[in-house]
Design a protein around this motif. Sequence first.
Motif, PDB file in Angstrom:
ATOM      1  N   SER A 121       0.868  -1.206  -0.137  1.00  0.00           N
ATOM      2  CA  SER A 121      -0.031  -0.170   0.113  1.00  0.00           C
ATOM      3  C   SER A 121       0.921   1.375   0.207  1.00  0.00           C
ATOM      4  CB  SER A 121      -0.942   0.178   1.157  1.00  0.00           C
ATOM      5  OG  SER A 121      -0.508   0.185   2.473  1.00  0.00           O
ATOM      6  N   GLN A 242     -13.022  -5.205   1.272  1.00  0.00           N
ATOM      7  CA  GLN A 242     -12.688  -3.840   1.846  1.00  0.00           C
ATOM      8  C   GLN A 242     -13.923  -3.073   2.308  1.00  0.00           C
ATOM      9  OE1 GLN A 242      -9.694  -1.534   0.877  1.00  0.00           O
ATOM     10  NE2 GLN A 242      -9.192  -3.645   1.576  1.00  0.00           N
ATOM     11  N   ARG A 244     -15.642  -0.783   5.021  1.00  0.00           N
ATOM     12  CA  ARG A 244     -15.241   0.294   5.797  1.00  0.00           C
ATOM     13  C   ARG A 244     -15.722   0.082   7.310  1.00  0.00           C
ATOM     14  NH1 ARG A 244     -12.302   3.923   3.256  1.00  0.00           N
ATOM     15  NH2 ARG A 244     -12.743   5.422   5.248  1.00  0.00           N
ATOM     16  N   PRO A 427      -6.294  -5.693  -1.110  1.00  0.00           N
ATOM     17  CA  PRO A 427      -5.895  -4.577  -0.746  1.00  0.00           C
ATOM     18  C   PRO A 427      -6.009  -4.463   0.933  1.00  0.00           C
ATOM     19  CG  PRO A 427      -7.328  -4.206  -2.526  1.00  0.00           C
ATOM     20  CD  PRO A 427      -7.374  -5.732  -2.030  1.00  0.00           C
ATOM     21  N   LEU A 429      -6.686  -2.740   4.517  1.00  0.00           N
ATOM     22  CA  LEU A 429      -7.712  -1.872   5.101  1.00  0.00           C
ATOM     23  C   LEU A 429      -7.007  -0.670   5.416  1.00  0.00           C
ATOM     24  CD1 LEU A 429     -10.745  -2.114   5.967  1.00  0.00           C
ATOM     25  CD2 LEU A 429      -9.745  -2.737   8.238  1.00  0.00           C
TER      26      LEU A 429
END
Length: 507
Positions: A121, A242, A244, A427, A429
Amino acid sequence: MNKKTKLTRKWIMSGLTLSLLVPTLAACNTNKQEDSDSVRTLRIGTMYGSKQDEQYFRQQFTDMFEFTHSNIEIEVVPAIDYSEMQFGDQTEQAQVDPLKKIKDIMTGSNPVDVMIINDLSMLGTLVNENLLKQLDPMLKEDEIDINEFVPTVIDGIKEEGNGFLYGLTPTYTPSALYYNKKIFSKAGVELPTDGMSWDQVFNLAKRLKSGTGKDSVFGFSFNQWGAGDNYWDVQNFAAPLQLRMYDEKAETMTVNTPQWEAIWKSATDLYKDHVTPHQDDMQYGPTDGGMGAGKEVYNPFQGQLFMNGKVAMTVGDYGLINQIQQLNDNSEKLKMDPLEWDVVSMPYHVGKEGIGGSIYLNQLSGINANAANSEDAWEFVKFMNGKEWAKLKARSTYELSARKEYVKPRDGMTYNVEAFTKMKPAPQLNSSLKDQELLRNAPNLNLISELGTKYYAEVIEGKKTVKEALTEWETKGNDLLQKIKTNPKGAIEGYGETGGGGVVRPL
């Protein structure tokens, strides 16, 4: 022609040959002398480091390069120095911004030429900050075939580079789904295959659960250690989706949704149905209860239920093969059955096919856009990701080579090694620039995650349903977000001390 004439002619020809070689050797020596007189410095930046561990870094990354490039000297420049963290002001540590530190060594008066990145990332962050050079043109010019690399590695890097390559890695640490052949055979259940969804894996797991107490066999565990009540396992499980916890402004909770409910319900139902093991189950040994049954038998794999033949399937990284090999080589001494095993690719979430969690590209090297010595920087990146280096790194028992040519089972072992190459990394978090900035400016946002841990535990303990827990997490979380907005770093009444998200931790 007599013998004497032949001998004379031979000496004449030898003399001519030597006379031709002398200027060539002299020229080589002159060139070598010129090279040695023009010694250049290549500055290599690291995310973390110190003088104390520099020798290890050099052994891993630069010694061989310096040996083969005698006119290049390496200078290692850590963005964040461990020793400064250890002995510096503890209150200042909480304010350390890793991105700022990295930018300092990449944009200062004497910028680094190469940046070693331990976090995929962060690669994306540096790309979006225009701090790295695109490697695609250099790869094309040097006719380096990117198809010789494992596609999932290249695809994962490209996703962080908006479709282009801004870094390369010689190795990566993938995960896969390990399974016990004997348990499947005994239960009469078909073996797992590559390309299965999580629902398919969980359905298999339910069919494999059997027995009680010390005779229990469990269908699945999220990690090789076994217990199924770990909130962080669920976070890793959900990573490809992913999901949130709060919106991009950190003002409103976003956990009370069907997706969050489905993830928590999948994991907690497995626990409640005892398809995944409980903490109390960790005491049992391989076949007869081991130390848990009062027998003083040393078992170096105690608590690892998959290793003890008590779990049918588990998620494990590539390094788990080391322990399996150890167990099987010493099974007679341990009075344990050898593990009959294999692996398949990580399961996927429907709608996120091809993406699996827990794949680490932790030796990424990129060229600083501000590099003063960009030619040597490319030479280093090229060398580090070349075939010769790959051949040496392929000996690693904890990582796989990023080059397809060297992705092979260990000597003397047979298993589905391709399973480790099929899934792209999920990906991470909160890995976006905005999310990272939010966490730096308001480390108390980590309290939101801690609150989630509390409510997940209450579901595991049977105190709340998944829906009730998520509803309460949303309500309490919204209240907490407002308090964090007015007090982003200090202690918040009723929630303990600061979340500590700003403290730099080694990756």
